[in-house]
Design a protein around this motif. Structure first.
Motif, short mmCIF file in Angstrom:
data_model
loop_
_atom_site.label_atom_id
_atom_site.label_comp_id
_atom_site.label_asym_id
_atom_site.label_seq_id
_atom_site.Cartn_x
_atom_site.Cartn_y
_atom_site.Cartn_z
N LYS A 63 0.90 -1.24 -0.03
CA LYS A 63 -0.10 0.01 -0.10
C LYS A 63 0.92 1.40 -0.14
N GLU A 64 2.03 1.34 0.84
CA GLU A 64 2.83 2.36 0.93
C GLU A 64 3.53 2.71 -0.38
N LYS A 65 3.84 1.77 -1.04
CA LYS A 65 4.66 1.83 -2.25
C LYS A 65 3.79 1.91 -3.47
N GLU A 66 2.38 1.96 -3.20
CA GLU A 66 1.58 2.15 -4.24
C GLU A 66 1.51 1.12 -5.47
N LEU A 67 1.80 -0.27 -4.85
CA LEU A 67 2.05 -1.25 -5.80
C LEU A 67 0.45 -1.76 -6.21
N THR A 68 0.19 -2.41 -7.07
CA THR A 68 -1.00 -3.15 -7.54
C THR A 68 -0.62 -4.78 -7.32
N LEU A 69 -1.61 -5.16 -6.36
CA LEU A 69 -1.32 -6.61 -6.03
C LEU A 69 -1.89 -7.68 -6.69
N VAL A 70 -1.38 -8.73 -6.79
CA VAL A 70 -1.84 -10.08 -7.40
C VAL A 70 -1.53 -11.09 -6.31
N PRO A 71 -2.30 -11.67 -5.44
CA PRO A 71 -2.09 -12.71 -4.33
C PRO A 71 -2.28 -13.86 -4.90
N LEU A 72 -1.08 -14.51 -5.25
CA LEU A 72 -1.02 -15.89 -6.12
C LEU A 72 -1.30 -16.86 -5.01
N CYS A 73 -0.68 -16.44 -3.80
CA CYS A 73 -0.50 -17.31 -2.65
C CYS A 73 -1.78 -17.54 -2.07
N PRO A 74 -2.44 -18.79 -1.93
CA PRO A 74 -3.58 -18.95 -1.28
C PRO A 74 -3.64 -18.35 0.43
N PHE A 75 -2.62 -18.45 0.89
CA PHE A 75 -2.63 -18.04 2.33
C PHE A 75 -2.81 -16.48 2.47
N VAL A 76 -2.21 -15.78 1.43
CA VAL A 76 -2.52 -14.36 1.25
C VAL A 76 -3.91 -14.00 0.81
N ALA A 77 -4.30 -14.61 -0.21
CA ALA A 77 -5.54 -14.58 -0.64
C ALA A 77 -6.68 -14.88 0.24
N THR A 78 -6.45 -15.79 1.20
CA THR A 78 -7.53 -16.14 2.34
C THR A 78 -7.45 -14.92 3.12
N PHE A 79 -6.30 -14.47 3.56
CA PHE A 79 -6.12 -13.33 4.58
C PHE A 79 -6.84 -12.10 4.03
N ILE A 80 -6.73 -11.83 2.84
CA ILE A 80 -7.41 -10.72 2.17
C ILE A 80 -9.04 -11.10 2.02
N ALA A 81 -9.30 -12.13 1.89
CA ALA A 81 -11.07 -12.58 1.96
C ALA A 81 -11.43 -12.36 3.20
N ARG A 82 -10.74 -12.80 4.26
CA ARG A 82 -11.12 -12.59 5.84
C ARG A 82 -10.98 -10.98 6.12
N ASN A 83 -10.09 -10.32 5.49
CA ASN A 83 -10.03 -8.91 6.07
C ASN A 83 -10.06 -7.85 4.77
N PRO A 84 -11.27 -7.80 4.16
CA PRO A 84 -11.82 -7.14 2.76
C PRO A 84 -11.13 -5.68 2.79
N GLU A 85 -10.86 -5.00 3.77
CA GLU A 85 -10.34 -3.82 3.82
C GLU A 85 -8.99 -3.71 2.97
N TRP A 86 -8.42 -4.79 2.73
CA TRP A 86 -7.08 -4.83 1.68
C TRP A 86 -7.38 -5.31 0.33
N LYS A 87 -8.80 -5.55 0.00
CA LYS A 87 -9.14 -5.61 -1.45
C LYS A 87 -8.93 -4.54 -2.45
N SER A 88 -8.86 -3.34 -1.80
CA SER A 88 -8.53 -2.21 -2.68
C SER A 88 -7.15 -2.25 -3.38
N LEU A 89 -6.28 -3.13 -2.85
CA LEU A 89 -5.00 -3.24 -3.37
C LEU A 89 -4.97 -4.10 -4.56
N VAL A 90 -5.92 -5.06 -4.51
CA VAL A 90 -6.06 -6.02 -5.73
C VAL A 90 -6.41 -5.64 -7.11
N LEU A 91 -5.33 -6.10 -7.97
CA LEU A 91 -5.57 -5.80 -9.46
C LEU A 91 -7.14 -6.12 -9.71
N LYS A 92 -7.98 -5.16 -10.43
CA LYS A 92 -9.11 -5.30 -10.73
C LYS A 92 -9.34 -6.57 -11.69
#
Length: 97
Positions: A63-92
């Motif tokens: 977020k700080e580096k203003e990068l677009t995120l693609v969470p290929l790791c299932p652990f990271v994807a699950t974290f984001i699914a459970r914490n939707p405030e991070w979804k705005s970082l994910v590539l449309k």
């Protein structure tokens, strides 16, 4: 937990140094996008929330580096699914469930 996130660009991974152990998230960076590909926490540290804290701090860095995120790791994807405030970082167009 108060672990210091290290962006080890040489090894292409975010990491914590805890005693002699290094939990990490491997990544690929390309053209303003970061692909988080694999999360690994040593067995000795499992069950203590280290992986979740590592993901949270890595996402803060993304977020700080203003990068677009693609969470290929299932652990990271699950974290984001459970914490939707991070979804705005994910590539449309990338579906997080």
């Amino acid at each position: 937990m108060d672990h210091q996130l290290i962006d080890n660009e040489e090894k292409k991974q975010y990491e914590f140094h805890i005693d002699d152990l290094i939990p990490r998230i491997e990544y690929i960076k390309a053209q303003g996008t970061i692909y988080l590909t694999h999360t690994e926490v040593p067995p000795e540290l499992k069950g203590h929330g280290i992986g979740m804290e590592l993901v949270r701090q890595a996402l803060e860095d993304v977020k700080e580096k203003e990068l677009t995120l693609v969470p290929l790791c299932p652990f990271v994807a699950t974290f984001i699914a459970r914490n939707p405030e991070w979804k705005s970082l994910v590539l449309k167009g990338v579906n997080i469930r």
